[in-house]
Design a protein around this motif. Sequence first.
Motif, PDB file in Angstrom:
ATOM      1  N   GLY A  47     101.350  55.330 -60.848  1.00  0.00           N
ATOM      2  CA  GLY A  47     100.712  55.811 -62.065  1.00  0.00           C
ATOM      3  C   GLY A  47      99.801  54.833 -62.763  1.00  0.00           C
ATOM      4  O   GLY A  47      99.352  55.094 -63.891  1.00  0.00           O
ATOM      5  N   HIS A  48      99.492  53.715 -62.117  1.00  0.00           N
ATOM      6  CA  HIS A  48      98.626  52.715 -62.739  1.00  0.00           C
ATOM      7  C   HIS A  48      97.195  52.825 -62.220  1.00  0.00           C
ATOM      8  O   HIS A  48      96.959  53.250 -61.087  1.00  0.00           O
ATOM      9  CB  HIS A  48      99.164  51.307 -62.465  1.00  0.00           C
ATOM     10  N   THR A  49      96.253  52.421 -63.040  1.00  0.00           N
ATOM     11  CA  THR A  49      94.838  52.453 -62.674  1.00  0.00           C
ATOM     12  C   THR A  49      94.483  51.235 -61.828  1.00  0.00           C
ATOM     13  O   THR A  49      94.865  50.106 -62.155  1.00  0.00           O
ATOM     14  CB  THR A  49      93.959  52.468 -63.932  1.00  0.00           C
ATOM     15  N   VAL A  50      93.779  51.480 -60.753  1.00  0.00           N
ATOM     16  CA  VAL A  50      93.262  50.405 -59.898  1.00  0.00           C
ATOM     17  C   VAL A  50      91.760  50.325 -60.115  1.00  0.00           C
ATOM     18  O   VAL A  50      91.055  51.334 -59.972  1.00  0.00           O
ATOM     19  CB  VAL A  50      93.573  50.674 -58.413  1.00  0.00           C
ATOM     20  N   VAL A  51      91.262  49.158 -60.470  1.00  0.00           N
ATOM     21  CA  VAL A  51      89.831  49.001 -60.719  1.00  0.00           C
ATOM     22  C   VAL A  51      89.198  48.189 -59.598  1.00  0.00           C
ATOM     23  O   VAL A  51      89.863  47.392 -58.932  1.00  0.00           O
ATOM     24  CB  VAL A  51      89.552  48.334 -62.081  1.00  0.00           C
ATOM     25  N   GLY A  52      87.917  48.399 -59.393  1.00  0.00           N
ATOM     26  CA  GLY A  52      87.198  47.697 -58.339  1.00  0.00           C
ATOM     27  C   GLY A  52      86.287  46.619 -58.883  1.00  0.00           C
ATOM     28  O   GLY A  52      85.770  46.726 -60.001  1.00  0.00           O
ATOM     29  N   VAL A  53      86.105  45.571 -58.091  1.00  0.00           N
ATOM     30  CA  VAL A  53      85.095  44.542 -58.351  1.00  0.00           C
ATOM     31  C   VAL A  53      84.282  44.386 -57.072  1.00  0.00           C
ATOM     32  O   VAL A  53      84.735  44.785 -55.997  1.00  0.00           O
ATOM     33  CB  VAL A  53      85.742  43.190 -58.751  1.00  0.00           C
ATOM     34  N   PRO A  54      83.080  43.829 -57.154  1.00  0.00           N
ATOM     35  CA  PRO A  54      82.260  43.709 -55.940  1.00  0.00           C
ATOM     36  C   PRO A  54      82.915  42.842 -54.871  1.00  0.00           C
ATOM     37  O   PRO A  54      83.416  41.751 -55.152  1.00  0.00           O
ATOM     38  CB  PRO A  54      80.967  43.060 -56.455  1.00  0.00           C
ATOM     39  N   GLY A  55      82.931  43.353 -53.652  1.00  0.00           N
ATOM     40  CA  GLY A  55      83.415  42.592 -52.508  1.00  0.00           C
ATOM     41  C   GLY A  55      82.278  41.840 -51.847  1.00  0.00           C
ATOM     42  O   GLY A  55      81.261  41.550 -52.471  1.00  0.00           O
ATOM     43  N   ASP A  56      82.431  41.536 -50.561  1.00  0.00           N
ATOM     44  CA  ASP A  56      81.438  40.749 -49.839  1.00  0.00           C
ATOM     45  C   ASP A  56      81.528  41.089 -48.360  1.00  0.00           C
ATOM     46  O   ASP A  56      82.633  41.199 -47.823  1.00  0.00           O
ATOM     47  CB  ASP A  56      81.701  39.251 -50.061  1.00  0.00           C
ATOM     48  N   GLU A  57      80.397  41.226 -47.707  1.00  0.00           N
ATOM     49  CA  GLU A  57      80.388  41.567 -46.282  1.00  0.00           C
ATOM     50  C   GLU A  57      81.047  40.483 -45.433  1.00  0.00           C
ATOM     51  O   GLU A  57      81.561  40.761 -44.348  1.00  0.00           O
ATOM     52  CB  GLU A  57      78.955  41.798 -45.794  1.00  0.00           C
ATOM     53  N   ARG A  58      81.067  39.254 -45.921  1.00  0.00           N
ATOM     54  CA  ARG A  58      81.723  38.182 -45.166  1.00  0.00           C
ATOM     55  C   ARG A  58      83.241  38.336 -45.139  1.00  0.00           C
ATOM     56  O   ARG A  58      83.913  37.709 -44.318  1.00  0.00           O
ATOM     57  CB  ARG A  58      81.337  36.827 -45.758  1.00  0.00           C
ATOM     58  N   ALA A  59      83.762  39.186 -46.006  1.00  0.00           N
ATOM     59  CA  ALA A  59      85.204  39.432 -46.037  1.00  0.00           C
ATOM     60  C   ALA A  59      85.577  40.582 -45.107  1.00  0.00           C
ATOM     61  O   ALA A  59      86.553  41.291 -45.352  1.00  0.00           O
ATOM     62  CB  ALA A  59      85.652  39.735 -47.462  1.00  0.00           C
ATOM     63  N   LEU A  60      84.825  40.755 -44.042  1.00  0.00           N
ATOM     64  CA  LEU A  60      85.116  41.821 -43.087  1.00  0.00           C
ATOM     65  C   LEU A  60      86.512  41.660 -42.512  1.00  0.00           C
ATOM     66  O   LEU A  60      87.011  40.546 -42.355  1.00  0.00           O
ATOM     67  CB  LEU A  60      84.092  41.833 -41.968  1.00  0.00           C
ATOM     68  N   LYS A  61      87.124  42.797 -42.195  1.00  0.00           N
ATOM     69  CA  LYS A  61      88.442  42.775 -41.554  1.00  0.00           C
ATOM     70  C   LYS A  61      88.253  42.625 -40.054  1.00  0.00           C
ATOM     71  O   LYS A  61      87.601  43.452 -39.413  1.00  0.00           O
ATOM     72  CB  LYS A  61      89.211  44.054 -41.855  1.00  0.00           C
ATOM     73  N   ILE A  62      88.821  41.579 -39.486  1.00  0.00           N
ATOM     74  CA  ILE A  62      88.668  41.318 -38.053  1.00  0.00           C
ATOM     75  C   ILE A  62      89.696  42.157 -37.304  1.00  0.00           C
ATOM     76  O   ILE A  62      90.901  41.900 -37.380  1.00  0.00           O
ATOM     77  CB  ILE A  62      88.810  39.821 -37.764  1.00  0.00           C
TER      78      ILE A  62
END
Length: 229
Positions: free
Chosen positions: A196-211
Amino acid sequence: MPKAFVPLSGEPLLSHCISGTLASGVATRIVVAVPEALVREARVLADRAARESDADPALVDIVVGGADRIESTARALARVPECEHVLVHDAARALTPPAVFHRVVAALEAGAAAVVPTLPVTDTVKRVRTGRGADAQVDPGTAGEELVGDLDRNLLRRIQTPQGFARAVLEEAHALQRRDPDPAATDDAGLVERAGHTVVGVPGDERALKITYPIDLAIAAFHLEEEPV
């Protein structure tokens, strides 16, 4: 081998991940969850990463992980009872730049209960009807898939790590998961949202790709060569 121990440019992903987290300067403690058979190897890697970052190796703790990501997070969380804010990170995102850590922490300090780095979706995304039930899992491109419509990518985001949480909120979400397990849960942000909690977004980065695939290692090696963490 476990993904965290796959080499990238001669060093395991875990080493890159610990070094990047230390370089961010936001962590007062780091807890690494690994399979029991790899605890000793993880300790060696953590000590070396800390020394190379001019950090105290005691800053990095190693715990035996659980059967899944959520249980591993719970075990790691138990090792840092003093922390008001917690970041949950994925070693597969080993090249996450310090700026992403800073944005997540800034949002937590501004009062957010849960924060995730996000990136826009650039591909066209379609829903699939398989004829095997809503929960059926099939490989992409499997014969018999029916594509039934586009999703509005302007309303979709790719989610990265570290995910940040107020500790009390994360503990509440994990307690709910223990009482009433959701088998479809894949990350802690989903558990917090379910609670029931709000999740907020912040800008990510393409270098943080999931391998995940071999080609991701090649892309990560390119990023590492262009701009070392």
